[in-house]
Scaffold this motif. Structure first.
Motif, PDB file in Angstrom:
ATOM      1  N   TRP A 133       7.982   4.824 -39.278  1.00  0.00           N
ATOM      2  CA  TRP A 133       7.648   4.192 -38.003  1.00  0.00           C
ATOM      3  C   TRP A 133       6.982   5.173 -37.052  1.00  0.00           C
ATOM      4  N   LEU A 134       7.451   6.420 -37.032  1.00  0.00           N
ATOM      5  CA  LEU A 134       6.811   7.419 -36.166  1.00  0.00           C
ATOM      6  C   LEU A 134       5.377   7.689 -36.620  1.00  0.00           C
TER       7      LEU A 134
ATOM      8  N   GLY B 104       1.768  12.045 -27.334  1.00  0.00           N
ATOM      9  CA  GLY B 104       2.725  11.867 -26.241  1.00  0.00           C
ATOM     10  C   GLY B 104       3.639  10.678 -26.470  1.00  0.00           C
ATOM     11  N   VAL B 105       3.075   9.588 -26.964  1.00  0.00           N
ATOM     12  CA  VAL B 105       3.870   8.387 -27.238  1.00  0.00           C
ATOM     13  C   VAL B 105       4.854   8.659 -28.371  1.00  0.00           C
ATOM     14  N   ARG B 106       4.391   9.413 -29.393  1.00  0.00           N
ATOM     15  CA  ARG B 106       5.279   9.750 -30.510  1.00  0.00           C
ATOM     16  C   ARG B 106       6.461  10.580 -30.025  1.00  0.00           C
TER      17      ARG B 106
ATOM     18  N   ALA C 297       8.906   8.378 -28.362  1.00  0.00           N
ATOM     19  CA  ALA C 297       9.686   7.637 -29.351  1.00  0.00           C
ATOM     20  C   ALA C 297      10.781   8.516 -29.948  1.00  0.00           C
ATOM     21  N   GLU C 298      10.484   9.788 -30.197  1.00  0.00           N
ATOM     22  CA  GLU C 298      11.494  10.704 -30.725  1.00  0.00           C
ATOM     23  C   GLU C 298      12.659  10.854 -29.760  1.00  0.00           C
ATOM     24  N   HIS C 299      12.356  10.929 -28.464  1.00  0.00           N
ATOM     25  CA  HIS C 299      13.428  11.026 -27.465  1.00  0.00           C
ATOM     26  C   HIS C 299      14.300   9.772 -27.480  1.00  0.00           C
ATOM     27  N   LEU C 300      13.673   8.608 -27.598  1.00  0.00           N
ATOM     28  CA  LEU C 300      14.439   7.363 -27.655  1.00  0.00           C
ATOM     29  C   LEU C 300      15.319   7.309 -28.897  1.00  0.00           C
ATOM     30  N   TYR C 301      14.797   7.798 -30.021  1.00  0.00           N
ATOM     31  CA  TYR C 301      15.611   7.830 -31.241  1.00  0.00           C
ATOM     32  C   TYR C 301      16.801   8.776 -31.080  1.00  0.00           C
TER      33      TYR C 301
END
Length: 355
Positions: free
Chosen positions: A168-169, A176-178, A181-185
């Motif tokens: 998904w990543l 920046g968006v990736r 997303a890592e922070h949210l995960y």
């Protein structure tokens, strides 16, 4: 002769505005107190007579209730949503305190329950668990919203699982968006761990309360819901009837009617005008409503006596939404009955009621 005194407290983080009225509504005293236990108790100790105290439900309510309860004759924590008078006319801390004291004198306040302390540990663990569930849901929604904002389809639950994370990543091209997303995960992983820990602690504490084992006999209630029911309701004796529990749980219908009677040939008769239904009551415990609605939704698809009850309701022509509401009410009523009477769940009684 000791006189009656009615004390209204307008509570804030730093100070408390106090108004004291006598039985005729005359203002005896006004004061500003620091929000500290010693200051409050010193003020109360200086008053004589029969003391009745009120303040609104809020951040400080539990602490202040426990502090004042042993030192006054009557203590009412009132529902601020029902205090429309406080919003009328000029408003200040002093005016609010006076109005609260006067409403208490007239017995015109809607109380908020603060009586049972035997389940406080279970109640706090339930709050912790529910907050973590909501936080986890919020992060999951943010994660999907981020993928959708970049036109990446993300239906289903695969987007959350660690085994599919790299895939998904890889769909995100912007660095920046990736990273976002890592922070949210990372948040999701931490919240999942904390939720499991809170769940274990909640279940361990629930075993200290024998009633949870009896409530687990109710189909679709389960381990977590039975523990949460005890934590949220605290004691069944606060509800005289099942309808009071329905109202507290947001399962009661609000109705509107006017002009109920008419004069026919000199006699007063009740009008046949249909009562208007305005949906479910909005002033309720949202966590308890979610509990009973979730139990009803699960019971409607899970084989058992409640699914049979649900299917019989549909066969009578009742809409699915109303059938689930009826089932949620039934589960709430059975919970209250078993808790009050100490009985075991009997599916045959449910069949007899539905027949």
């Amino acid at each position: 002769m000791n006189s009656e005194k009615y004390i209204g407290l307008d509570v804030h983080q730093a100070t408390i505005s106090v108004a004291v009225l006598d039985s005729k509504g005359k203002l005896i005293m006004e004061s500003i107190l620091e929000t500290k236990a010693a200051t409050i108790l010193e003020f109360v100790a200086g008053l004589r007579g029969t003391l009745s105290v009120t303040f609104e439900e809020g951040t400080w309510a539990t602490w202040l209730y426990d502090l004042l309860k042993p030192h006054v004759d009557e203590l009412v924590v009132c529902n601020p949503r029902k205090n429309a008078l406080l919003k009328d006319g000029n408003k200040s801390d002093r005016i609010d305190a006076r109005k609260l004291a006067d409403r208490l004198r007239l017995n015109d306040l809607k109380p908020v329950y603060h009586g049972e302390t035997g389940v406080r540990m279970l109640r706090e663990l339930a709050r912790s668990y529910l907050n973590l569930v909501k936080d986890q849901t919020r992060v999951m929604n943010r994660l999907k919203a981020m993928y959708r904002s970049w036109a990446i389809p993300c239906a289903g639950r695969d987007v959350y699982y660690a085994r599919h994370r790299a895939e998904w990543l890889g769909k995100i091209r912007e660095a920046g968006v990736r990273r976002r997303a890592e922070h949210l995960y990372q948040q999701l992983d931490m919240l999942q761990h904390l939720r499991q820990q809170a769940r274990r602690e909640l279940l361990a504490e629930s075993r200290q309360h024998p009633i949870t084992a009896k409530l687990r006999q109710i189909p679709s209630l389960g381990l977590i819901r039975s523990a949460l029911a005890v934590a949220l309701i605290r004691t069944p004796h606060r509800f005289r009837t099942r309808r009071q529990l329905w109202a507290y749980s947001g399962l009661a219908l609000e109705t509107r009617t006017s002009g109920e009677y008419r004069c026919v040939e000199g006699q007063i008769r009740r009008s046949k005008k249909q009562i208007s239904i305005r949906g479910l009551n909005k002033d309720h415990n949202h966590d308890l409503k979610g509990l009973f609605k979730g139990a009803a939704t699960r019971a409607s698809v899970q084989p058992g006596p409640f699914q049979d009850f649900y299917q019989r309701s549909l066969a009578k022509g009742i809409k699915p939404t109303m059938a689930r509401l009826t089932l949620a009410r039934k589960i709430a009523a059975i919970t209250l009955t078993l808790w009050k009477k100490g009985e075991n769940f009997d599916a045959e009684k449910l069949k007899a009621q539905a027949a």
